[in-house]
Design a protein around this motif. Sequence first.
Motif, short mmCIF file in Angstrom:
data_model
loop_
_atom_site.label_atom_id
_atom_site.label_comp_id
_atom_site.label_asym_id
_atom_site.label_seq_id
_atom_site.Cartn_x
_atom_site.Cartn_y
_atom_site.Cartn_z
N SER A 45 0.20 -1.57 0.12
CA SER A 45 -0.19 -0.16 -0.01
C SER A 45 0.89 1.41 -0.36
O SER A 45 0.86 2.31 -1.04
CB SER A 45 -0.97 -0.23 1.13
OG SER A 45 -2.62 0.59 1.18
N LEU A 48 2.08 1.59 -3.98
CA LEU A 48 1.46 2.10 -4.52
C LEU A 48 1.36 3.60 -4.63
O LEU A 48 1.55 4.79 -5.57
CB LEU A 48 0.14 1.39 -4.10
CG LEU A 48 0.04 -0.35 -4.64
CD1 LEU A 48 -1.57 -0.75 -4.31
CD2 LEU A 48 0.26 0.21 -5.71
N ASN A 130 -7.88 3.04 -12.23
CA ASN A 130 -6.67 2.24 -11.96
C ASN A 130 -5.30 1.97 -13.11
O ASN A 130 -4.23 1.86 -12.81
CB ASN A 130 -7.35 0.49 -11.59
CG ASN A 130 -6.88 -0.40 -9.84
OD1 ASN A 130 -6.45 -0.09 -9.55
ND2 ASN A 130 -8.15 0.44 -9.76
N THR A 134 -1.93 4.15 -12.73
CA THR A 134 -0.79 3.11 -13.55
C THR A 134 0.11 3.43 -15.16
O THR A 134 1.20 3.83 -15.00
CB THR A 134 -0.73 1.10 -13.79
OG1 THR A 134 -1.62 1.28 -13.18
CG2 THR A 134 0.38 0.29 -14.49
N SER A 255 -3.66 6.42 -4.68
CA SER A 255 -4.21 4.63 -5.49
C SER A 255 -4.22 3.90 -3.68
O SER A 255 -4.07 3.48 -3.61
CB SER A 255 -1.98 4.64 -5.51
OG SER A 255 -2.02 5.10 -4.06
N CYS A 340 6.83 1.48 -8.06
CA CYS A 340 5.84 2.11 -7.65
C CYS A 340 5.45 1.63 -8.91
O CYS A 340 3.98 1.51 -8.61
CB CYS A 340 5.53 3.27 -7.79
SG CYS A 340 4.30 4.26 -7.05
N GLY A 343 3.98 -2.14 -8.41
CA GLY A 343 2.52 -2.04 -7.43
C GLY A 343 1.30 -1.62 -8.46
O GLY A 343 0.66 -2.90 -8.42
N CYS A 344 2.02 -0.42 -9.14
CA CYS A 344 0.11 -0.29 -9.97
C CYS A 344 0.26 -1.53 -10.97
O CYS A 344 -1.24 -1.42 -11.05
CB CYS A 344 0.62 1.26 -10.42
SG CYS A 344 0.87 2.89 -9.01
N ALA A 347 -1.41 -4.15 -9.61
CA ALA A 347 -3.48 -3.55 -8.64
C ALA A 347 -4.13 -3.50 -10.15
O ALA A 347 -5.40 -4.39 -9.80
CB ALA A 347 -2.74 -2.52 -7.90
#
Length: 506
Positions: A45, A48, A130, A134, A255, A340, A343-344, A347
Amino acid sequence: MAVDDLHRAESAGGETGSADELLTSLGYTPELSRNRSTLQVAFMSFVLASIPYGLATTMSYPLIGGGPVNIIWGWLAVSLIIICVAGSLGEVTSVYPTAGGVYYQAFMLAPPNWRRVAAWTCGWLYVVGNVTITLAVNFGTTLFLIGCVNVFDTASGDAVLAGDAYQAFLIFLGITIFCNLVSSLCNRWLPLIDTFAIFWTFAGVIAILVCVLAIAKEGRRDASFVFTHFEANSGWTPGWSFMVGLLHAAYATSSTGMIISMCEEVKAPATQVPKAMVLTVCLNTLAGLLFMIPLVFVLPDIKELTMLAQPVPVIIKSAVGNAGGAFALLIPLLVLAIICGIGCTTASSRCIYAFARDGAIPGSKWWKVVNPKLDVPLNAMMLSMVVQLVLGLIYFGSSTAFSAFSGVGVIALTTAYIIPIVVSMLEGRKTVKTASFQLGAFGWFCNIVSVAWSLLAIPLFCMPTTVPITDPGLMNYASVVFVGFTSISVVWYIVWGRKHYTGPPT
């Protein structure tokens, strides 16, 4: 076993079995491995948001909007608001912890007659948010990398990297492909990467803090300037100029709810994910202040900085006095930017996968497949990547494309987050009273603040950063991209959704 009993079992023991039973009771077959602990989901978290990086790439907005006051107090104000949003989302997620996130929550909380429309609207906003966030992260990394390289000068004093549209797009292409490769091929090691990112971030922030304040080649500003100086350079009236500058903080915190898409890979999502969201925002607030306050103390002329797309490399170079030292201090931010992006990417792929398995995306049968060898929804990830690359072509027509990507991401995610919160309020917060994570007496207050923020954010981030607009390339195209995705959603609902879409299983 009742859902309430499963929540209690999960909260008490945190066993993967209880979480999978809860997911089954919500209508889904567990397909993804639960390989993240409480700390690891909190670390993801944090990644992100990647606050130092996110704040660095968008520093031009508060500099234009209001200067130091916008940078520091705007960040603190938005962070407090986002704590309310995170807490409000946490309550609902505690009841419905699925990868569908706010989309599933909206369906379950809405009255039967409105369930399909609520879920469809929220789901498309969540997917669009999302994907575009990203995209904004990877494109922001591209522009930030160009700015970092250009702390070095050629013999003639020109920039080392011109940053032409084709150069930026090729760098963006490479970063996007790399993030997708790591996310798809290294899924089992992603929690370790997120853990590394925490220590790497604070080490980098402390290095920047110490070096810029200790060296301060151009001198230091006084505390009055740092905490009270307001300077609007946007052309808007001062009050609205401050508001436009909040895109800086809003982008960095947008995010917050993306971690919900990872619920089916967390061992005890009903308790871990809500706690991770709230605690991470608190941690991000501290990290942001540690990063930005030293930079404001060594801030060069603001008007000159507002002419730059990426002012942070210039601020650090002016403080340390040489290009090599500045680039060394920027390396932690560049590494964090890549993490980052990974991670994005992860997700957003889970978000598309969850929405597709309920048949809401054209070609759902392809996007809902989980690759058995990689243990990831690979097809959904590739769909997200292709959409990002296509949208990246906007940069050839507009030098402010990044504003469009980040703006539409903030708009879509903020609106998607607010839908289940509003529906919960309309039912008198009855359902969240059974949650294992509750806000108690602060529930209504946090819900109202969250809704008010959403009503402000939607029109705010459709606005151009500066006025008057003399060049079409400087226009904010966030509303155009947003309307484009909305049109796709409406057309698909008319063509297919009205007759075939039934929503998530119940």
